[in-house]
Enzyme design. Structure first.
Site, short mmCIF file in Angstrom:
data_model
loop_
_atom_site.label_atom_id
_atom_site.label_comp_id
_atom_site.label_asym_id
_atom_site.label_seq_id
_atom_site.Cartn_x
_atom_site.Cartn_y
_atom_site.Cartn_z
N GLY A 1 0.82 -1.20 0.00
CA GLY A 1 0.00 0.00 0.00
C GLY A 1 0.85 1.25 0.00
O GLY A 1 2.02 1.23 -0.37
N VAL B 1 11.89 4.44 -9.93
CA VAL B 1 11.25 5.70 -10.30
C VAL B 1 11.70 6.75 -9.29
O VAL B 1 11.62 6.54 -8.08
CB VAL B 1 9.71 5.58 -10.31
CG1 VAL B 1 9.07 6.92 -10.61
CG2 VAL B 1 9.28 4.53 -11.34
N SER C 1 7.50 4.65 0.00
CA SER C 1 6.41 4.94 0.93
C SER C 1 6.91 5.61 2.20
O SER C 1 6.23 6.44 2.80
CB SER C 1 5.65 3.66 1.28
OG SER C 1 5.10 3.07 0.12
N GLN D 1 7.67 -9.38 8.22
CA GLN D 1 8.94 -8.79 7.78
C GLN D 1 9.35 -7.59 8.61
O GLN D 1 10.32 -6.90 8.29
CB GLN D 1 8.89 -8.43 6.30
CG GLN D 1 7.94 -7.31 5.92
CD GLN D 1 7.75 -7.19 4.42
OE1 GLN D 1 7.18 -8.08 3.78
NE2 GLN D 1 8.25 -6.11 3.84
N HIS E 1 2.60 4.85 -4.76
CA HIS E 1 3.20 6.04 -5.37
C HIS E 1 3.53 5.74 -6.82
O HIS E 1 3.16 4.67 -7.35
CB HIS E 1 4.43 6.50 -4.58
CG HIS E 1 5.45 5.42 -4.34
ND1 HIS E 1 6.17 4.82 -5.35
CD2 HIS E 1 5.89 4.83 -3.19
CE1 HIS E 1 7.00 3.93 -4.86
NE2 HIS E 1 6.84 3.91 -3.54
N GLY F 1 6.13 4.85 -8.30
CA GLY F 1 6.88 3.62 -8.52
C GLY F 1 5.96 2.42 -8.65
O GLY F 1 6.10 1.61 -9.57
N HIS F 2 5.00 2.32 -7.73
CA HIS F 2 4.01 1.24 -7.83
C HIS F 2 3.20 1.36 -9.12
O HIS F 2 2.93 0.35 -9.78
CB HIS F 2 3.05 1.29 -6.64
CG HIS F 2 3.68 1.08 -5.31
ND1 HIS F 2 3.78 2.09 -4.37
CD2 HIS F 2 4.26 -0.02 -4.75
CE1 HIS F 2 4.36 1.61 -3.29
NE2 HIS F 2 4.68 0.35 -3.49
#
Length: 284
Positions: A31, A176, A186, A61, A34, A36-37
């Site tokens: 989630g 990106v 994020s 993680q 941005h 990049g996603h």
């Protein structure tokens, strides 16, 4: 766009799509989406009949001292971004769905999980490998898409996929960046204006290393020393590591040849940032 929260329903849909001969492009995320996603989502949409995006902040993680509870979450915003990008399926499971009572299995990619970020985040890549394998089994994708910014994560997942003979293509797409060079993350939302400005030195240090190599420098220690000197000049940054390694197996480069991954991690206040570049085919 369908929103599916059930592991069983997501897997049933994926298996049905596969039986129909449909290709599935899968973008796993935590989630806080941005650009990049979005670049990954758009590539998946171009390549595939059906685009699936997952949003799951994976507790496995994060160590107890890390930012799991405060990790940025805004499902409504992320959902709207996915709708705008014409995502077909948004998979949004709960922790209980992914790790039900009695869950007791992990995936460990030995030798690649205890270096670089793995040194300061013990257990992190076991959590990453475990959840990614679960997500791949649930979504049954033809191709899964990851970003180069998390270079160690990408290498670990590629190794896991190869070692376990997973029937999926792993595609790693370029980082990106904002116009000033800062890699999108994020966790950038944690930075105040001053810290964000300080963070730009990380990319400048990577560019320094690239230019040194392009200029014929072969001494790995000298390159790392120059980067360290540049970054340590900013007292607001606490360096975690700088490495020059093979991008596929993450083994340190003692002699510069072939492709080199130059990667670093640093703290700005309580925020840990990572960045990297790949310098290709040096022929040195």
């Amino acid at each position: 766009m369908k929103v599916i929260c059930s592991v069983k329903k997501m897997q049933e849909m994926s298996l049905s799509l596969n039986r129909k001969g449909k290709t599935i492009g899968f973008v796993p995320t935590m989630g806080a989406l941005h650009k990049g996603h979005i670049s990954l989502i758009r590539r998946a949409s171009l390549d595939s009949d059906v685009t699936v995006v997952s949003i799951f902040v994976n507790p496995a993680q994060f160590s107890p001292s890390e930012d799991f509870k405060k990790y940025p979450r805004d499902f409504s915003r992320d959902k709207n971004i996915c709708k705008k990008e014409k995502v077909d399926v948004l998979f949004y499971p709960s922790a209980g769905q992914m790790y039900p009572p009695g869950y007791n299995t992990v995936v460990k990619v030995s030798q690649m999980d205890n270096t670089m970020c793995g040194k300061s985040r013990p257990g992190h890549f076991t959590g990453v490998a475990t959840v990614v394998l679960k997500l791949l089994n649930i979504t049954q994708p033809t191709t899964a898409y990851f970003g180069q910014k998390d270079a160690q994560q990408a290498a670990v997942i590629q190794r896991m996929s190869k070692d376990l003979n997973l029937p999926v293509r792993i595609k790693v797409l370029p980082i990106v960046r904002d116009n000033d060079g800062l890699a999108l993350s994020s966790r950038n939302s944690y930075l105040d204006k001053g810290q964000r400005q300080d963070a730009l030195i990380l990319y400048r240090a990577l560019m320094l290393a690239k230019n040194m190599i392009k200029g014929g420098e072969k001494d790995v220690k000298k390159i790392i020393r120059a980067m360290n000197t540049m970054i340590s000049g900013n007292k607001n940054i606490r360096l975690d590591y700088i490495v020059i390694v093979d991008p596929l197996n993450l083994k340190p480069k003692n002699i510069l040849s072939g492709n080199c991954l130059i990667a670093l991690a640093a703290w700005l206040g309580k925020t840990r940032l990572i960045d990297n570049i790949i310098v290709r085919n040096q022929g040195l």
